[in-house]
Design an enzyme around this catalytic site. Structure first.
Site, short mmCIF file in Angstrom:
data_model
loop_
_atom_site.label_atom_id
_atom_site.label_comp_id
_atom_site.label_asym_id
_atom_site.label_seq_id
_atom_site.Cartn_x
_atom_site.Cartn_y
_atom_site.Cartn_z
N ASN A 254 12.96 4.41 4.68
CA ASN A 254 12.02 3.41 5.19
C ASN A 254 10.86 4.13 5.87
O ASN A 254 11.02 5.23 6.39
CB ASN A 254 12.71 2.49 6.20
CG ASN A 254 11.79 1.39 6.70
OD1 ASN A 254 11.06 0.79 5.91
ND2 ASN A 254 11.80 1.13 7.99
N ARG B 18 23.59 -13.33 3.24
CA ARG B 18 22.90 -12.02 3.29
C ARG B 18 23.62 -11.00 2.41
O ARG B 18 22.99 -10.22 1.68
CB ARG B 18 22.90 -11.55 4.75
CG ARG B 18 22.07 -10.34 5.04
CD ARG B 18 22.16 -10.00 6.51
NE ARG B 18 21.46 -10.96 7.34
CZ ARG B 18 20.15 -10.92 7.56
NH1 ARG B 18 19.41 -9.98 7.02
NH2 ARG B 18 19.57 -11.81 8.34
N HIS C 53 7.96 3.56 8.86
CA HIS C 53 7.75 2.70 10.03
C HIS C 53 6.50 3.17 10.78
O HIS C 53 6.30 4.37 10.97
CB HIS C 53 8.97 2.77 10.96
CG HIS C 53 8.86 1.86 12.13
ND1 HIS C 53 9.11 0.51 12.04
CD2 HIS C 53 8.50 2.09 13.42
CE1 HIS C 53 8.91 -0.05 13.23
NE2 HIS C 53 8.54 0.88 14.08
N GLU D 24 21.65 0.30 11.78
CA GLU D 24 20.93 0.06 13.04
C GLU D 24 19.43 0.03 12.75
O GLU D 24 18.90 1.00 12.16
CB GLU D 24 21.25 1.24 13.98
CG GLU D 24 21.30 0.91 15.43
CD GLU D 24 21.54 2.18 16.26
OE1 GLU D 24 21.01 2.26 17.36
OE2 GLU D 24 22.22 3.10 15.75
N LEU D 25 18.75 -1.00 13.17
CA LEU D 25 17.34 -1.20 12.82
C LEU D 25 16.45 -0.03 13.26
O LEU D 25 16.42 0.31 14.45
CB LEU D 25 16.82 -2.50 13.45
CG LEU D 25 15.33 -2.81 13.20
CD1 LEU D 25 15.09 -3.14 11.73
CD2 LEU D 25 14.86 -3.92 14.11
N ASP D 26 15.74 0.58 12.30
CA ASP D 26 14.76 1.64 12.57
C ASP D 26 15.34 2.81 13.36
O ASP D 26 14.62 3.46 14.13
CB ASP D 26 13.54 1.06 13.32
CG ASP D 26 12.77 0.05 12.48
OD1 ASP D 26 12.81 0.17 11.24
OD2 ASP D 26 12.13 -0.85 13.06
N THR E 144 20.01 3.09 8.12
CA THR E 144 21.41 2.87 8.48
C THR E 144 21.54 1.40 8.92
O THR E 144 20.55 0.65 8.88
CB THR E 144 21.82 3.78 9.65
OG1 THR E 144 21.01 3.44 10.79
CG2 THR E 144 21.65 5.25 9.31
N SER F 7 0.83 -1.21 0.00
CA SER F 7 0.00 0.00 0.00
C SER F 7 0.87 1.27 0.00
O SER F 7 0.48 2.28 -0.59
CB SER F 7 -0.97 0.01 1.18
OG SER F 7 -0.30 0.22 2.40
C1 GRF Z 1 3.68 -0.55 6.84
O1 GRF Z 1 2.96 -0.43 8.02
C2 GRF Z 1 5.09 -0.02 7.03
O2 GRF Z 1 5.15 1.04 7.94
C3 GRF Z 1 5.82 -1.20 7.58
O3 GRF Z 1 5.28 -2.31 6.89
C4 GRF Z 1 3.95 -1.99 6.47
C5 GRF Z 1 3.91 -2.22 4.99
O4 GRF Z 1 2.63 -2.06 4.45
N1 GRF Z 1 7.24 -1.05 7.38
P1 GRF Z 1 2.45 -1.99 2.88
O5 GRF Z 1 3.08 -3.26 2.31
O6 GRF Z 1 3.13 -0.75 2.38
O7 GRF Z 1 0.96 -1.97 2.68
#
Ligand code: GRF
Length: 214
Positions: free
Chosen positions: A109, A67, A111, A145-147, A143, A15
């Site tokens: 990203n 990875r 979040h 470091e996660l989130d 980066t 989305s």
């Molecule tokens: C979202 O809530 C985003 O913040 C998180 O994963 C979800 C992804 O949703 N990282 P979509 O695939 O963009 O609908």
């Protein structure tokens, strides 16, 4: 930042990818989405990309020996499509050094919390369990470091007494869809810098070893 070409990485619903596609279509995001990569062949977001006529690529992480090998393959594909900005949109993989080094300060990203609160998985459930009255959405540079990368944009969302994980997630998602294109536009526009954890518009006042200009 030279060039305005975006590569998007997804794993599922897509989305936020769709929000970026719509923002490009209606001119809020002055960029071209050149490639959408998914690590899962069944990601429904791939359909959004195909409908919009965007090239897609499935790179299944399980087909790679490490990875780093996987991240190198992502970096090669993103470079080949001319990406100058990489947008993670529900990409459920940690990004490692090969990709971070290929796109320094150029991976975003989104979040579903007001970072640094509630990093990691199911941030909406974490917020409910903690009992916060306000949560929200964050767009940040990625980066190692996660989130925890420099925050480009945030939007608050009130937590209501009768919220469930899903009702809260739905209201946060509306804000994600609004701020992700806006943050991508701000990053592509350049004229910003990073100093420590802090992303700011304009030139930095003094030079420091860890700071970087866009
Ligand atoms: C979202 O809530 C985003 O913040 C998180 O994963 C979800 C992804 O949703 N990282 P979509 O695939 O963009 O609908």
């Amino acid at each position: 930042m030279n060039g305005r070409t975006i590569g998007v990485l997804i794993s599922g619903r897509g989305s936020n990818l769709q929000a970026l596609i719509e923002a490009v279509a209606d001119g809020r995001l002055d960029a071209r989405i050149a490639l959408v990569i998914s690590n899962r062949a069944d990601a429904t977001g791939l359909g959004h990309a195909r409908t919009a006529g965007i090239e897609t690529l499935v790179l299944d992480h399980r087909a790679f020996s490490s990875r780093d090998e996987y991240d190198r393959a992502l970096a090669r594909a993103l470079r080949a499509c001319g990406a100058t900005l990489v947008c993670l949109a529900g990409f459920m993989r940690l990004v490692g050094p090969p990709l971070l080094e290929a796109f320094p300060n150029a991976i975003l990203n989104v979040h579903p919390s007001l970072l640094p609160a509630f990093p990691g998985v199911d941030a909406q459930a974490q917020a409910l369990a903690h009992g916060v009255r306000v949560s929200g959405a964050t767009v940040h540079l990625v980066t190692g470091e996660l989130d925890a990368g420099p925050i480009v944009m945030q939007a608050p969302v009130p937590v209501l007494d009768d919220d469930t994980r899903d009702t809260l997630a739905a209201r946060i998602l509306i804000e994600e869809h609004r701020i992700y294109p806006a943050a991508a536009q701000a990053v592509l526009d350049g004229g910003w810098h990073v100093e420590g954890r802090r992303w700011s518009r304009g030139a930095r006042a003094t030079r420091s070893p860890e700071s970087a200009d866009a």
